[in-house]
Design a protein around this motif. Structure first.
Motif, PDB file in Angstrom:
ATOM      1  N   LYS A 155      -0.247   6.807  -7.124  1.00 21.53           N
ATOM      2  CA  LYS A 155      -1.603   8.479  -6.917  1.00 21.53           C
ATOM      3  C   LYS A 155      -0.292   9.214  -6.629  1.00 21.53           C
ATOM      4  CE  LYS A 155      -3.809   6.063  -3.625  1.00 21.53           C
ATOM      5  NZ  LYS A 155      -5.263   6.051  -2.933  1.00 21.53           N
ATOM      6  N   VAL A 182       1.095   2.068  -3.978  1.00 20.46           N
ATOM      7  CA  VAL A 182       0.319   2.287  -3.931  1.00 20.46           C
ATOM      8  C   VAL A 182       0.216   3.571  -3.864  1.00 20.46           C
ATOM      9  CG1 VAL A 182      -2.185   2.252  -4.101  1.00 20.46           C
ATOM     10  CG2 VAL A 182      -1.316   0.181  -4.498  1.00 20.46           C
ATOM     11  N   GLU A 183       0.139   4.089  -3.419  1.00 17.33           N
ATOM     12  CA  GLU A 183       0.207   6.151  -2.350  1.00 17.33           C
ATOM     13  C   GLU A 183       0.767   6.503  -2.900  1.00 17.33           C
ATOM     14  OE1 GLU A 183      -1.731   6.804  -0.784  1.00 17.33           O
ATOM     15  OE2 GLU A 183      -3.694   5.574  -0.782  1.00 17.33           O
ATOM     16  N   ALA A 193      -7.071  -0.145  -5.981  1.00 16.02           N
ATOM     17  CA  ALA A 193      -7.201   0.850  -6.174  1.00 16.02           C
ATOM     18  C   ALA A 193      -7.193   1.271  -7.541  1.00 16.02           C
ATOM     19  CB  ALA A 193      -5.624   1.703  -5.641  1.00 16.02           C
ATOM     20  N   CYS A 219      -2.800  -2.731  -6.338  1.00 14.96           N
ATOM     21  CA  CYS A 219      -2.616  -1.533  -6.996  1.00 14.96           C
ATOM     22  C   CYS A 219      -4.123  -1.868  -7.273  1.00 14.96           C
ATOM     23  CB  CYS A 219      -1.644  -1.621  -8.191  1.00 14.96           C
ATOM     24  SG  CYS A 219      -0.463  -1.347  -7.710  1.00 14.96           S
ATOM     25  N   TYR A 273       0.872  -1.688  -0.048  1.00 12.85           N
ATOM     26  CA  TYR A 273      -0.182   0.139  -0.141  1.00 12.85           C
ATOM     27  C   TYR A 273       0.683   1.055  -0.026  1.00 12.85           C
ATOM     28  CZ  TYR A 273      -4.289  -2.752   0.467  1.00 12.85           C
ATOM     29  OH  TYR A 273      -5.086  -3.687  -0.253  1.00 12.85           O
ATOM     30  N   GLY A 305       1.243  10.638  -9.556  1.00 12.28           N
ATOM     31  CA  GLY A 305       0.382  10.498 -10.631  1.00 12.28           C
ATOM     32  C   GLY A 305       0.635   9.298 -12.573  1.00 12.28           C
ATOM     33  N   ILE A 348      -4.762   1.102 -10.034  1.00 18.21           N
ATOM     34  CA  ILE A 348      -3.670   1.453 -10.766  1.00 18.21           C
ATOM     35  C   ILE A 348      -3.596  -0.006 -11.816  1.00 18.21           C
ATOM     36  CG2 ILE A 348      -1.333   1.536 -10.263  1.00 18.21           C
ATOM     37  CD1 ILE A 348      -2.095   3.402  -8.186  1.00 18.21           C
ATOM     38  N   GLN A 385      -0.235   5.491 -12.986  1.00 23.06           N
ATOM     39  CA  GLN A 385      -1.421   4.732 -14.527  1.00 23.06           C
ATOM     40  C   GLN A 385      -1.308   3.389 -13.730  1.00 23.06           C
ATOM     41  OE1 GLN A 385      -2.138   7.461 -18.250  1.00 23.06           O
ATOM     42  NE2 GLN A 385      -4.032   5.658 -17.627  1.00 23.06           N
TER      43      GLN A 385
END
Length: 372
Positions: free
Chosen positions: A131, A127-128, A162, A159, A124, A134, A164, A136
């Protein structure tokens, strides 16, 4: 296999049991992740250096630990038909399950965990970071995600939750059950087809060609993952006209004409510093051979070649996506991915408009969660 003891890990990092192994009659543990089938006694590690026996179980010694994070253009993976122009968060760990004498990332793939792994991040956290940057997608790259399967699959799951995408950059050297697990988790893959002879794989990689071909067929026909292929052309080793023709025909006959193929230039490295770099003319000839064999999307890499970087319509020949060193210079596709001139569909996972990340390479430090 490496008979050294498993390195002592940072006690704050999670201790992750590995999957895909079984106990033999002689009490050794056999790793079933890849066709090497390393057989381990307590404290030993496999050839990959990062999967180890710890008592009566196998463990992954690199979970949550990375050799570094970076935001790259997706085209650098290379992927030309998957979210063109977008940014991807790239990372790897250490080690490899092949022994390629020509390795272009040998400082990572030939390193032990203690040598290279300095950045810590749980799924995670990644993931953060993606994000916030930016990005993808997240790519498992620099070394092969096969050997850090448990970490890669957990990151991919986080991902997906979220929104992604994830990408596996891999040599595809793994067995059937791990193959299902890895490619069910990711959205795209670039698989290295390093050569097209058993002799090449045996003499330069200490491996076999057959499992790689099985992986390519599996990903194309049994999964929803987008597939592209890269072949590093090495002078005098895998760059003959006959071998390129055979490789191209196999892709056409077994995978279809829409799977993009990248011919990439070798530079002298690792244990093949005596071999000269691949001439641009060799790449351009290989591209022509593959296209003459019926492949629609063939690219050159590691050289400046605007024609070889760009995507063309298989129907009318219009340049659909112009590229220059990872920059998108032209875009002639309709919002649903068709040629703006003739309406022919362009294969891939394409958006209505290209990304604008360009050629930037942005190293990243991830703020790890307190658990790490």
């Amino acid at each position: 296999m490496n008979k050294q003891q498993t390195p002592r890990r940072d006690a704050s990092l999670p201790d992750i049991p590995a999957r895909h192994w079984h106990v033999l009659d002689d009490a050794r543990i056999q790793c079933d992740l890849c066709p090497r089938y390393c057989k381990l006694r307590d404290g030993q590690r496999g050839l990959c250096f990062v999967r180890a026996r710890d008592g009566d179980r196998m463990v992954l010694t690199t979970y949550g630990r990375s050799s570094g994070f970076c935001i790259d253009p997706i085209e650098k993976k290379p992927l030309k038909h998957f979210l063109p122009g977008s940014a991807v968060l790239s990372f790897g760990t250490a080690g490899c399950n092949l022994t390629c004498k020509f390795c272009q990332n040998w400082d990572i793939s030939k390193a032990s965990a203690d040598d290279r792994l300095q950045d810590a991040a749980l799924p995670y956290d990644i993931v953060e970071a993606a994000k916030a940057a930016g990005a993808q997608s997240v790519a498992f790259t620099y070394n092969d995600p096969v050997i850090f399967l448990e970490y890669a699959v957990d990151v991919a799951a986080a991902c997906r939750e979220a929104g992604i995408k994830t990408v596996a950059v891999t040599a595809g050297y793994l067995t059937a059950e791990p193959r299902k697990e890895l490619f069910a988790a990711v959205d795209a893959a670039n698989i290295d087809l390093k050569g097209f002879s058993e002799n090449f794989y045996r003499s330069l990689c200490s491996a076999e060609l057959r499992p790689v071909l099985e992986t390519l067929e599996y990903v194309k026909h049994e999964t929803d993952s987008w597939l592209e292929i890269t072949t590093l052309l090495i002078p005098g080793q895998n760059d003959s006209t006959a071998e390129i023709e055979s490789l191209s025909r196999w892709i056409r006959n077994h995978l279809g004409t829409d799977v993009p193929l990248h011919f990439s230039a070798f530079h002298p490295d690792w244990r093949m510093r005596h071999v000269p770099a691949t001439p641009a003319s060799t790449l351009k000839l290989a591209r022509r051979i593959a296209m003459d064999a019926g492949l629609r999307y063939v690219y050159t890499g590691n050289v400046r070649d605007e024609e070889g970087e760009s995507t063309y319509c298989s129907g009318c020949g219009t340049r659909l996506i112009g590229r220059k060193t990872y920059h998108i210079t032209e875009w002639h596709l309709t919002p649903d991915g068709r040629c703006a001139a003739c309406g022919e569909m362009c294969a891939g996972h394409l958006e209505a408009q290209p990304g604008t990340w360009g050629s930037r390479r942005q190293p990243l430090r991830i703020k790890a969660s307190p658990a790490v």
